[in-house]
Write a protein that holds these residues in place. Structure first.
Motif, PDB file in Angstrom:
ATOM      1  N   ASP A 107      21.660 -17.753  70.540  1.00 42.71           N
ATOM      2  CA  ASP A 107      20.956 -18.823  70.329  1.00 42.71           C
ATOM      3  C   ASP A 107      21.483 -19.991  70.859  1.00 42.71           C
ATOM      4  N   PRO A 108      20.747 -20.569  71.899  1.00 48.37           N
ATOM      5  CA  PRO A 108      21.451 -21.952  72.515  1.00 48.37           C
ATOM      6  C   PRO A 108      21.583 -23.078  71.565  1.00 48.37           C
ATOM      7  N   TYR A 109      20.826 -23.175  70.511  1.00 50.54           N
ATOM      8  CA  TYR A 109      20.966 -24.186  69.550  1.00 50.54           C
ATOM      9  C   TYR A 109      22.167 -24.014  68.749  1.00 50.54           C
ATOM     10  N   LYS A 110      22.412 -22.766  68.358  1.00 51.24           N
ATOM     11  CA  LYS A 110      23.613 -22.556  67.537  1.00 51.24           C
ATOM     12  C   LYS A 110      24.932 -22.234  68.315  1.00 51.24           C
ATOM     13  N   VAL A 111      24.773 -21.982  69.656  1.00 49.09           N
ATOM     14  CA  VAL A 111      25.949 -22.342  70.475  1.00 49.09           C
ATOM     15  C   VAL A 111      26.165 -23.594  70.508  1.00 49.09           C
TER      16      VAL A 111
ATOM     17  N   PHE B 134      29.610 -24.841  59.716  1.00 43.01           N
ATOM     18  CA  PHE B 134      28.557 -24.164  60.423  1.00 43.01           C
ATOM     19  C   PHE B 134      27.633 -23.327  59.855  1.00 43.01           C
ATOM     20  N   ASN B 135      28.217 -22.599  58.966  1.00 45.71           N
ATOM     21  CA  ASN B 135      27.170 -21.781  58.304  1.00 45.71           C
ATOM     22  C   ASN B 135      26.110 -22.582  57.193  1.00 45.71           C
ATOM     23  N   ARG B 136      26.930 -23.592  56.756  1.00 43.15           N
ATOM     24  CA  ARG B 136      25.921 -24.508  55.651  1.00 43.15           C
ATOM     25  C   ARG B 136      24.875 -25.192  56.686  1.00 43.15           C
ATOM     26  N   PHE B 137      25.395 -25.521  57.862  1.00 40.35           N
ATOM     27  CA  PHE B 137      24.270 -26.703  58.878  1.00 40.35           C
ATOM     28  C   PHE B 137      23.352 -25.949  59.175  1.00 40.35           C
ATOM     29  N   VAL B 138      23.352 -24.675  59.778  1.00 43.15           N
ATOM     30  CA  VAL B 138      22.454 -23.919  60.611  1.00 43.15           C
ATOM     31  C   VAL B 138      21.637 -23.188  59.501  1.00 43.15           C
ATOM     32  N   SER B 139      22.099 -23.128  58.106  1.00 51.73           N
ATOM     33  CA  SER B 139      21.340 -22.675  56.909  1.00 51.73           C
ATOM     34  C   SER B 139      20.505 -23.790  56.494  1.00 51.73           C
ATOM     35  N   GLN B 140      20.734 -25.223  56.747  1.00 51.14           N
ATOM     36  CA  GLN B 140      19.931 -26.355  56.217  1.00 51.14           C
ATOM     37  C   GLN B 140      19.203 -26.723  57.329  1.00 51.14           C
ATOM     38  N   PHE B 141      19.682 -26.434  58.622  1.00 44.32           N
ATOM     39  CA  PHE B 141      18.928 -27.079  59.816  1.00 44.32           C
ATOM     40  C   PHE B 141      18.907 -25.725  60.880  1.00 44.32           C
ATOM     41  N   PRO B 142      18.068 -24.740  60.711  1.00 47.74           N
ATOM     42  CA  PRO B 142      17.820 -23.479  61.459  1.00 47.74           C
ATOM     43  C   PRO B 142      17.508 -23.905  62.698  1.00 47.74           C
ATOM     44  N   THR B 143      16.856 -24.614  63.023  1.00 46.11           N
ATOM     45  CA  THR B 143      16.145 -24.883  64.426  1.00 46.11           C
ATOM     46  C   THR B 143      16.462 -26.188  65.000  1.00 46.11           C
ATOM     47  N   ILE B 144      16.094 -26.247  66.393  1.00 42.88           N
ATOM     48  CA  ILE B 144      15.979 -27.669  66.934  1.00 42.88           C
ATOM     49  C   ILE B 144      14.955 -28.354  66.134  1.00 42.88           C
ATOM     50  N   GLU B 145      13.802 -27.903  65.837  1.00 44.18           N
ATOM     51  CA  GLU B 145      12.650 -28.482  65.154  1.00 44.18           C
ATOM     52  C   GLU B 145      13.250 -29.120  63.956  1.00 44.18           C
ATOM     53  N   ALA B 146      13.769 -28.227  63.221  1.00 39.71           N
ATOM     54  CA  ALA B 146      14.184 -28.528  61.840  1.00 39.71           C
ATOM     55  C   ALA B 146      15.030 -29.827  61.973  1.00 39.71           C
ATOM     56  N   LEU B 147      16.034 -29.728  62.875  1.00 39.35           N
ATOM     57  CA  LEU B 147      17.158 -30.762  62.794  1.00 39.35           C
ATOM     58  C   LEU B 147      16.618 -32.073  63.208  1.00 39.35           C
ATOM     59  N   SER B 148      15.665 -31.835  64.206  1.00 38.56           N
ATOM     60  CA  SER B 148      14.981 -33.170  64.682  1.00 38.56           C
ATOM     61  C   SER B 148      14.327 -33.824  64.087  1.00 38.56           C
TER      62      SER B 148
END
Length: 368
Positions: free
Chosen positions: A39-43, A62-76
Motif C-alpha cells: 500500500d503506497p500510503y503505508k510505504v 507505525f502500528n498505532r498511526f496506520v490504525s488511527q489513520f488507515p488511509t489517505i482519506e482518514a489522515l487528510s
DNA sequence: CACCCGTGGCA
DNA sequence: TTGCCAAGGGT
C-alpha cells in the motif's frame, strides 16, 4: 553512461552481485509491519518515520498511526493536533506536519492516489530524494535509487568509495552507482536489500563480514579497509542552553501550558512556560515571574525548584531547571495559552523533555 | 553548502 | 561518560 559508471561496471560482476544480494534478502529479511503489503500510503508513512530513526523505535508508532489513520482519506481529514499527538516522542516533528500537508495535497490534487512519477512524488512536502526513490521502488516497482546512510556505507565498502559521505553532493555518486547495479526485475527488493544488509550485516562498527552474502564482491574486504569506510567527517559539538521552566497551579488545580510557534524547534508542540536564562545576576525565579507577566499577562509566584531535566537534541542541549509555582491571576486564555487540569491535558502533544514535567501536575480537584 | 531539526540506544 | 549512530528533508 558516465565515466564513473563505466568504472563501477568493471569493478563488480553486476549480475552475480544482484543475484547474491536478492537471494539473501529473500531468505533473511525481517518481518516488519510495513512489509505486509505494498500500500503506497503505508510505504510512505513508514519511510517518513524511518528517517533518522531506528526500526525498533518506529514499529509501535507505525502500528498505532496506520490504525488511527488507515488511509489517505482518514489522515487528510485529521486535525493536526491529533497527528502530532500520534507522533509524540518520535522526534523531528516537521516530518509529521509535512506528511499531513502532503497527504492533504494527494487527497485533493491526485484523487487520493499517491503519484508514481519521480517529479510528482518529489514535489510532495517532506519527500526528498531518498524517500521519493523508496516509495517509487517499493510501492510501484520503479527502478529509482533510494540512497540512505545504509546504502552509502554498504556501497562505499563494496566499491571502495572514499568520498566523504557527510557532504551532500556525495549522495549523487552513490545514486549513479545504484543506477548501474539496481535490478530492473525487482527494484523494491534490491533497494530494501541494500538497506537491510547495512542494518543487519554491514554495520557501522564490527560488521559481520563472515556472514556477508556479497563478501566476494567487496573491494574493502579484499583490501582490509572495511573498518575505515565509509569516510565521514565529524559533526561539531552541540551548544548548551540554560532554561528555566515552571509548573504553575491555580486555585482550581489547573496548570498553564503554552503552544510553541509554528516554525522552528518543536514547532506546534505544547510546553510548560519557560525561558532561556542568559544572565545569572537575578534569580531564575524572578526572571520567570517577569517573563510570565510580560509575555502572558500572568501574575505568578514561582516557588521551589522541583527537578532538573537535561535534553539532548542533535544540534543543542537543553538544561532545564523546573520550578513549581502558583498562578495568581491570568488576564485571558488564548489559542496558544491554556489552563487545563490533569484530566484535560491528555490530548496535547508535548516534547519528551516536557512530558517529564507532567508528573508534577497537581492532583485533580475533586468534584462536588 | 551549512545549519537546523528529536530521540533513544549503545560501545 | 561522551560521542556516535539511525530507512533525511527543509531552508
Amino acid at each position: 553512461m558516465t565515466e564513473r559508471q563505466e568504472i563501477i561496471k568493471n569493478q563488480v560482476n553486476v549480475e552475480q552481485f544482484r543475484e547474491d544480494l536478492l537471494n539473501w534478502f529473500t531468505e533473511e529479511q525481517r518481518e516488519l509491519p510495513w512489509r505486509q503489503d505494498q500500500d503506497p500510503y503505508k510505504v510512505w508513512v513508514s519511510e517518513i518515520m524511518l528517517q533518522q530513526t531506528k526500526v525498533d523505535t518506529v514499529i509501535p508508532y507505525f502500528n498505532r498511526f496506520v490504525s488511527q489513520f488507515p488511509t489517505i482519506e482518514a489522515l487528510s481529514k485529521a486535525e493536526e493536533e491529533k497527528v502530532l499527538k500520534a507522533w509524540e516522542g518520535l522526534g523531528y516533528y516537521s516530518r509529521a506536519r509535512n506528511l499531513h500537508a502532503a497527504v492533504k495535497e494527494v487527497h485533493e490534487k491526485y484523487g487520493g492516489k499517491v503519484p508514481n512519477t519521480p517529479k510528482e512524488i518529489a514535489g510532495l512536502k517532506g519527500v526528498g530524494p531518498y524517500t521519493a526513490g523508496a516509495i517509487l521502488s517499493i510501492a510501484y516497482g520503479v527502478p529509482e535509487p533510494a540512497v540512505d546512510g545504509n546504502v552509502m556505507r554498504v556501497l562505499s565498502r563494496i566499491l571502495s568509495i572514499w568520498e566523504d559521505i557527510a557532504k551532500p553532493k556525495t549522495r549523487k555518486t552513490f545514486e549513479e552507482a545504484v543506477r548501474v547495479l539496481i535490478s530492473h526485475e525487482n527494484p523494491s527488493y534490491f533497494n530494501q536489500a541494500l538497506m537491510e544488509l547495512g542494518a543487519l550485516i554491514c554495520t557501522p562498527t564490527s560488521p559481520s563480514c563472515l556472514l556477508c552474502p556479497v563478501r566476494e564482491h567487496c573491494h574493502a574486504f579484499d583490501e582490509g579497509t572495511v573498518t575505515e569506510l565509509p569516510v565521514k567527517t565529524k559533526s561539531k559539538k552541540q551548544k548548551t542552553v540554560q532554561l528555566a521552566a515552571v509548573v504553575l497551579t491555580d486555585e482550581n488545580g489547573r496548570t498553564l501550558i503554552h503552544k510553541r510557534p509554528n516554525t522552528g524547534l518543536l514547532a506546534n508542540l505544547w510546553e510548560f512556560p519557560n525561558m532561556e536564562i542568559v544572565q545569572v545576576l537575578r534569580s531564575e525565579k524572578t526572571q520567570l515571574e517577569e517573563k510570565l507577566l510580560e509575555d502572558y499577562q500572568a501574575k505568578v509566584e514561582v516557588g521551589e525548584m522541583i527537578t532538573r531535566i537535561e535534553h539532548v537534541f542533535s544540534h543543542l542541549i537543553w538544561n532545564i531547571n523546573v520550578y513549581s509555582g502558583k498562578l495568581i491571576d491570568l488576564k485571558e486564555e488564548k489559542e496558544d495559552l491554556r489552563r487545563v487540569n490533569a484530566e484535560e491535558i491528555e490530548p496535547f502533544p508535548f516534547p519528551v523533555s516536557h512530558q517529564k514535567m507532567l508528573k508534577f501536575l497537581p492532583e485533580q480537584v475533586k468534584k462536588g
